[in-house]
Design a protein around this motif. Structure first.
Motif, mmCIF file in Angstrom:
data_model
loop_
_atom_site.group_PDB
_atom_site.id
_atom_site.type_symbol
_atom_site.label_atom_id
_atom_site.label_comp_id
_atom_site.label_asym_id
_atom_site.label_seq_id
_atom_site.Cartn_x
_atom_site.Cartn_y
_atom_site.Cartn_z
ATOM 1 N N LEU A 274 -7.178 3.383 -4.008
ATOM 2 C CA LEU A 274 -6.512 2.080 -4.027
ATOM 3 C C LEU A 274 -7.218 1.301 -3.398
ATOM 4 O O LEU A 274 -7.877 1.527 -2.329
ATOM 5 N N CYS A 275 -7.388 -0.160 -3.894
ATOM 6 C CA CYS A 275 -8.264 -0.934 -3.285
ATOM 7 C C CYS A 275 -7.649 -2.492 -3.342
ATOM 8 O O CYS A 275 -6.976 -2.824 -4.453
ATOM 9 N N SER A 276 -8.159 -3.236 -2.389
ATOM 10 C CA SER A 276 -7.526 -4.587 -2.460
ATOM 11 C C SER A 276 -8.164 -5.219 -3.706
ATOM 12 O O SER A 276 -9.419 -5.184 -3.887
ATOM 13 N N VAL B 226 -4.365 -3.136 -5.075
ATOM 14 C CA VAL B 226 -3.208 -3.544 -4.651
ATOM 15 C C VAL B 226 -3.063 -5.114 -4.391
ATOM 16 O O VAL B 226 -3.824 -5.717 -3.713
ATOM 17 N N THR C 187 1.084 3.950 -3.118
ATOM 18 C CA THR C 187 0.773 5.576 -2.719
ATOM 19 C C THR C 187 1.676 6.322 -3.214
ATOM 20 O O THR C 187 1.629 7.303 -3.746
ATOM 21 N N TRP D 86 0.887 -1.176 0.138
ATOM 22 C CA TRP D 86 -0.059 0.110 -0.023
ATOM 23 C C TRP D 86 0.754 1.139 -0.081
ATOM 24 O O TRP D 86 0.539 2.202 -0.723
#
Length: 341
Positions: free
Chosen positions: A278-280, A302, A170, A166
């Motif tokens: 951002l996301c899993s 991610v 970022t 992460w």
């Protein structure tokens, strides 16, 4: 908890002792021994009558790959006893440590600076390793860890390493010069995490805020489906920044409590080129993309090694010989946030 143990003990024969069934990290010995000659001293607390401490000694030489030469072996010393019994043998544990080798203590409970055994082990080791994903009260325990660092105790958190994907994404989102210039325009950050443990979310916020030199000014919490944590910061340009941490209920929790689910960075300035989502890969970006501004955002998934277990993270941590300044600075900012509760 004490009452529960007392009631459970009544159901057992008077001479029966129930061992501690926390096997988390049991296979860590093989992971360490495959890379380093070592002596591993394991303290196993048990419930029941205090009958002293029993010791078991063994050796292990893992099978090496054909490409490797030589044989790396590891000594195991396992001590079992009640909490009070193990407290009494703290000096014995210290004497069993090999002077010429670095010494690491993996403290699988929450850090307790007032506990005599913890103080003895922390005082004779190079680094105390914890995993904040298992903290029952992460807000309070993170404050304790920061206090220990301020007292010059070297602390490492395995859960911190789970944030690396992460953090890297970022940071890379602002590599282009035009986006980097808009970093100062960010005034809203939203972090979603799996409900159950807020340590990762708090440490990520501490990392991001410390990099941008934000100063925490308020902290409030709202109970409900998402257990919102709302923070306010002031940036170097006196800009007010709002942060929201949301505990997301999920049907399928992973092995690691509190993994990050999503991140959104936005600005009230419509001309600022800083919107980032951002996301899993497992949860998707639906909640973060809500609101109609997703088209103008940089959105990425991610792809992290899910449920990064302590064994692999421990092997990485043992290769570190110096203090992690980035972690300590981030935790210090996290502690400043938590002190406003």
């Amino acid at each position: 908890m004490v009452k529960l143990r007392q009631e459970f003990a009544k159901l057992l024969p008077a001479d029966q002792i129930i061992p501690n069934l926390d096997a988390r990290g049991f296979s860590i010995s093989e992971t360490i021994a495959a890379q380093n000659p070592c002596r591993i001293i394991t303290l196993c607390p048990i419930l029941g009558e205090d009958t002293g401490v029993t010791a078991q000694v063994s050796a292990y030489c893992p099978i090496q790959k054909k490409s490797e030469e030589g044989l790396v072996c590891c000594e195991y010393i396992t001590l079992r006893g009640t909490k009070s019994a193990l407290e009494r043998v703290g000096n014995v544990v210290s004497s069993l440590m090999i002077p010429d080798l670095p010494k690491f203590v993996w403290w699988k409970a929450t850090p307790n600076p007032e506990q005599e055994l913890f103080k003895q082990l922390a005082g004779c080791c190079n680094c105390v390793i914890v995993d904040s994903s298992y903290f029952s009260d992460p807000e309070s325990e993170l404050l304790k860890m920061n206090d220990l660092i301020e007292q010059e105790t070297y602390i490492a958190d395995l859960n911190w390493h789970r944030l690396s994907p992460w953090q890297e994404l970022t940071a890379s989102a602002f590599d282009p010069p035009e986006r980097r210039a808009s970093l100062v325009e960010i005034d809203n950050i939203t972090i979603d995490y799996e409900k159950g443990n807020a340590a990762q979310a708090l440490m990520f916020l501490g990392w991001f805020a410390s990099r941008l030199e934000w100063k925490a000014v308020s902290f409030t919490q709202q109970d409900g489906d998402y257990e919102l944590k709302l923070m306010e910061f002031i940036g170097p340009n006196d800009k007010k920044i709002l942060a929201e941490l949301a505990a997301i209920p999920t049907a399928d929790y992973g092995e690691i409590p509190g993994d990050l689910v999503g991140l959104r960075l936005t600005s009230s300035n419509p001309d600022a080129n800083c919107c980032t989502i951002l996301c899993s890969e497992t949860a998707g970006c639906m909640r973060m993309e809500a609101g109609g501004s997703a088209q103008s955002c940089r959105t990425e998934q991610v792809i992290a090694a899910t449920d990064q277990k302590a064994e692999s993270l421990m092997a990485q941590q043992l290769q570190r010989w110096g203090r992690d300044v980035l972690y300590e600075e981030s935790l210090d900012l996290t502690a400043q946030i938590l002190k406003l509760r």
